[in-house]
Motif scaffolding. Structure first.
Motif, PDB file in Angstrom:
ATOM      1  N   LEU A 211      -1.438  -1.956  -7.065  1.00  0.00           N
ATOM      2  CA  LEU A 211      -2.192  -1.242  -6.030  1.00  0.00           C
ATOM      3  C   LEU A 211      -1.132  -0.599  -5.142  1.00  0.00           C
ATOM      4  O   LEU A 211      -0.792  -1.097  -4.086  1.00  0.00           O
ATOM      5  CB  LEU A 211      -3.089  -2.185  -5.226  1.00  0.00           C
ATOM      6  CG  LEU A 211      -4.320  -2.718  -5.941  1.00  0.00           C
ATOM      7  CD1 LEU A 211      -5.046  -3.735  -5.071  1.00  0.00           C
ATOM      8  CD2 LEU A 211      -5.256  -1.582  -6.305  1.00  0.00           C
TER       9      LEU A 211
ATOM     10  N   TYR B 256      -4.429  -0.580   0.427  1.00  0.00           N
ATOM     11  CA  TYR B 256      -5.527   0.025  -0.327  1.00  0.00           C
ATOM     12  C   TYR B 256      -6.834  -0.435   0.312  1.00  0.00           C
ATOM     13  O   TYR B 256      -7.211  -1.609   0.237  1.00  0.00           O
ATOM     14  CB  TYR B 256      -5.439  -0.402  -1.796  1.00  0.00           C
ATOM     15  CG  TYR B 256      -6.414   0.339  -2.676  1.00  0.00           C
ATOM     16  CD1 TYR B 256      -6.326   1.718  -2.826  1.00  0.00           C
ATOM     17  CD2 TYR B 256      -7.422  -0.333  -3.358  1.00  0.00           C
ATOM     18  CE1 TYR B 256      -7.215   2.415  -3.626  1.00  0.00           C
ATOM     19  CE2 TYR B 256      -8.308   0.350  -4.159  1.00  0.00           C
ATOM     20  CZ  TYR B 256      -8.202   1.721  -4.283  1.00  0.00           C
ATOM     21  OH  TYR B 256      -9.088   2.405  -5.077  1.00  0.00           O
TER      22      TYR B 256
ATOM     23  N   ASP C 229     -12.675  -2.207  -0.401  1.00  0.00           N
ATOM     24  CA  ASP C 229     -12.784  -3.654  -0.600  1.00  0.00           C
ATOM     25  C   ASP C 229     -13.011  -3.988  -2.071  1.00  0.00           C
ATOM     26  O   ASP C 229     -13.786  -3.309  -2.752  1.00  0.00           O
ATOM     27  CB  ASP C 229     -13.946  -4.223   0.209  1.00  0.00           C
ATOM     28  CG  ASP C 229     -13.618  -4.341   1.681  1.00  0.00           C
ATOM     29  OD1 ASP C 229     -14.561  -4.551   2.455  1.00  0.00           O
ATOM     30  OD2 ASP C 229     -12.444  -4.216   2.057  1.00  0.00           O
ATOM     31  N   PRO C 230     -12.384  -5.053  -2.569  1.00  0.00           N
ATOM     32  CA  PRO C 230     -12.650  -5.475  -3.948  1.00  0.00           C
ATOM     33  C   PRO C 230     -14.004  -6.158  -4.062  1.00  0.00           C
ATOM     34  O   PRO C 230     -14.513  -6.728  -3.094  1.00  0.00           O
ATOM     35  CB  PRO C 230     -11.513  -6.458  -4.242  1.00  0.00           C
ATOM     36  CG  PRO C 230     -11.169  -7.031  -2.903  1.00  0.00           C
ATOM     37  CD  PRO C 230     -11.372  -5.907  -1.921  1.00  0.00           C
TER      38      PRO C 230
ATOM     39  N   THR D 284      -3.919  -7.405  -0.157  1.00  0.00           N
ATOM     40  CA  THR D 284      -4.670  -7.047   1.041  1.00  0.00           C
ATOM     41  C   THR D 284      -4.235  -7.958   2.181  1.00  0.00           C
ATOM     42  O   THR D 284      -4.467  -9.167   2.132  1.00  0.00           O
ATOM     43  CB  THR D 284      -6.195  -7.184   0.835  1.00  0.00           C
ATOM     44  OG1 THR D 284      -6.503  -8.482   0.343  1.00  0.00           O
ATOM     45  CG2 THR D 284      -6.713  -6.156  -0.149  1.00  0.00           C
TER      46      THR D 284
ATOM     47  N   HIS E 187     -10.956  -4.300  -7.981  1.00  0.00           N
ATOM     48  CA  HIS E 187     -10.640  -3.244  -7.019  1.00  0.00           C
ATOM     49  C   HIS E 187     -11.127  -1.911  -7.595  1.00  0.00           C
ATOM     50  O   HIS E 187     -10.642  -1.483  -8.641  1.00  0.00           O
ATOM     51  CB  HIS E 187      -9.144  -3.199  -6.751  1.00  0.00           C
ATOM     52  CG  HIS E 187      -8.632  -4.402  -6.029  1.00  0.00           C
ATOM     53  ND1 HIS E 187      -8.452  -4.436  -4.663  1.00  0.00           N
ATOM     54  CD2 HIS E 187      -8.275  -5.621  -6.488  1.00  0.00           C
ATOM     55  CE1 HIS E 187      -8.000  -5.630  -4.318  1.00  0.00           C
ATOM     56  NE2 HIS E 187      -7.890  -6.356  -5.402  1.00  0.00           N
TER      57      HIS E 187
ATOM     58  N   THR F 156      -9.358   2.933  -8.715  1.00  0.00           N
ATOM     59  CA  THR F 156      -7.897   2.871  -8.686  1.00  0.00           C
ATOM     60  C   THR F 156      -7.225   3.814  -9.677  1.00  0.00           C
ATOM     61  O   THR F 156      -5.998   3.776  -9.820  1.00  0.00           O
ATOM     62  CB  THR F 156      -7.414   1.444  -8.979  1.00  0.00           C
ATOM     63  OG1 THR F 156      -7.882   1.028 -10.266  1.00  0.00           O
ATOM     64  CG2 THR F 156      -7.892   0.468  -7.921  1.00  0.00           C
TER      65      THR F 156
END
Length: 256
Positions: A104, A113, A116-117, A147, A165, A168
């Motif tokens: 990431l 990044y 939010d996952p 994060t 995520h 990406t």
């Protein structure tokens, strides 16, 4: 998205007192985007001219060329990590995943990044609430955090759960990836929706680097996929359960 953008600037929202400023982040959100943003730009009038920009360009014989960048890959990929450790801290948790923030890329530019996952939990029967957690990587570097912010998950993350995520494919997947600590690069899997005659016209799975499976096991991995988020989550869950032994149609088709 709005939750992350707002919370990223709040005091105490990050692990270890990490701080960011608004200018540190890539502009992930715009009230006007895509074709609408271009239309608004071309309709702009300057103080010294009553004609819009589009008319000025046309009258001057100027050809406008656009480089869309990440827009070409919008919602076209996801990166998956498996949670391999959970530590309780004061009011939040630290999750450790089986990968690094090099997958990431923006963490390495004093940024983060922001999307939010998604948490794909093995146990869907647990209590529902707010379970904040930061996400750390599998290296010895204190700065190797996927994060720093404390993400408010709706269920408690556990070892073995998956973090997905989204979005990406535009640079985040691999622009800065490195086999740091002898960790092999995550395998890439494509969900192919191209139309083909016959029974193989349905969804097919393709791997871009099948040798990576022998080196690292099932996760982390990158997916390239264009479909709704719910479908992404279901596909990733199937992918994880089958440890990459997924149907590829009649024959595997490597991407090279």
């Amino acid at each position: 998205m709005r939750r992350s953008l707002t919370g990223a600037r709040c005091c105490g929202h990050h692990h270890a007192g990490k701080t960011f400023h608004t200018g540190d982040f890539y502009p992930y959100h715009s009230p006007v985007a895509g074709a609408e943003a271009l239309a608004a730009l071309l309709a702009t009038r300057t103080e010294s001219c009553e004609q819009p920009l589009a008319a000025l360009l046309r009258d001057a014989g100027v050809q406008l060329l656009l480089e869309p960048g990440r827009a070409l890959l919008h919602q076209a990929g996801a990166t998956v990590f498996r949670i391999q450790g959970v530590k309780d801290r004061d009011g939040y948790r630290i999750l450790t995943v089986d990968g690094t923030s090099l997958s990431l890329s923006e963490q390495w530019f004093n940024s983060e990044y922001l999307p939010d996952p998604f948490l794909l939990a093995q146990d869907t029967v647990g209590p529902v609430g707010t379970f904040p957690a930061s996400v750390g990587a599998a290296t010895c570097l204190e700065s190797d955090m996927l994060t720093w912010r404390k993400i408010p998950f709706r269920t408690a993350p556990r070892v073995g759960d998956l973090l997905v995520h989204p979005n990406t494919a535009g640079y985040q997947m691999d622009s800065d990836e490195s086999p740091f600590h002898d960790l092999a690069l995550p395998p890439k899997v494509v969900i192919d929706h191209t139309c083909r005659p016959g029974p193989t016209s349905q969804r097919a799975w393709r791997r871009s680097n099948p040798a990576a499976r022998r080196e690292v096991g099932p996760l982390p991995l990158h997916h390239s996929v264009i479909e709704p988020e719910g479908e992404i989550a279901r596909a990733l869950a199937v992918q994880a359960d089958r440890r990459h032994e997924v149907p590829l149609g009649e024959q595997p088709a490597d991407l090279g």
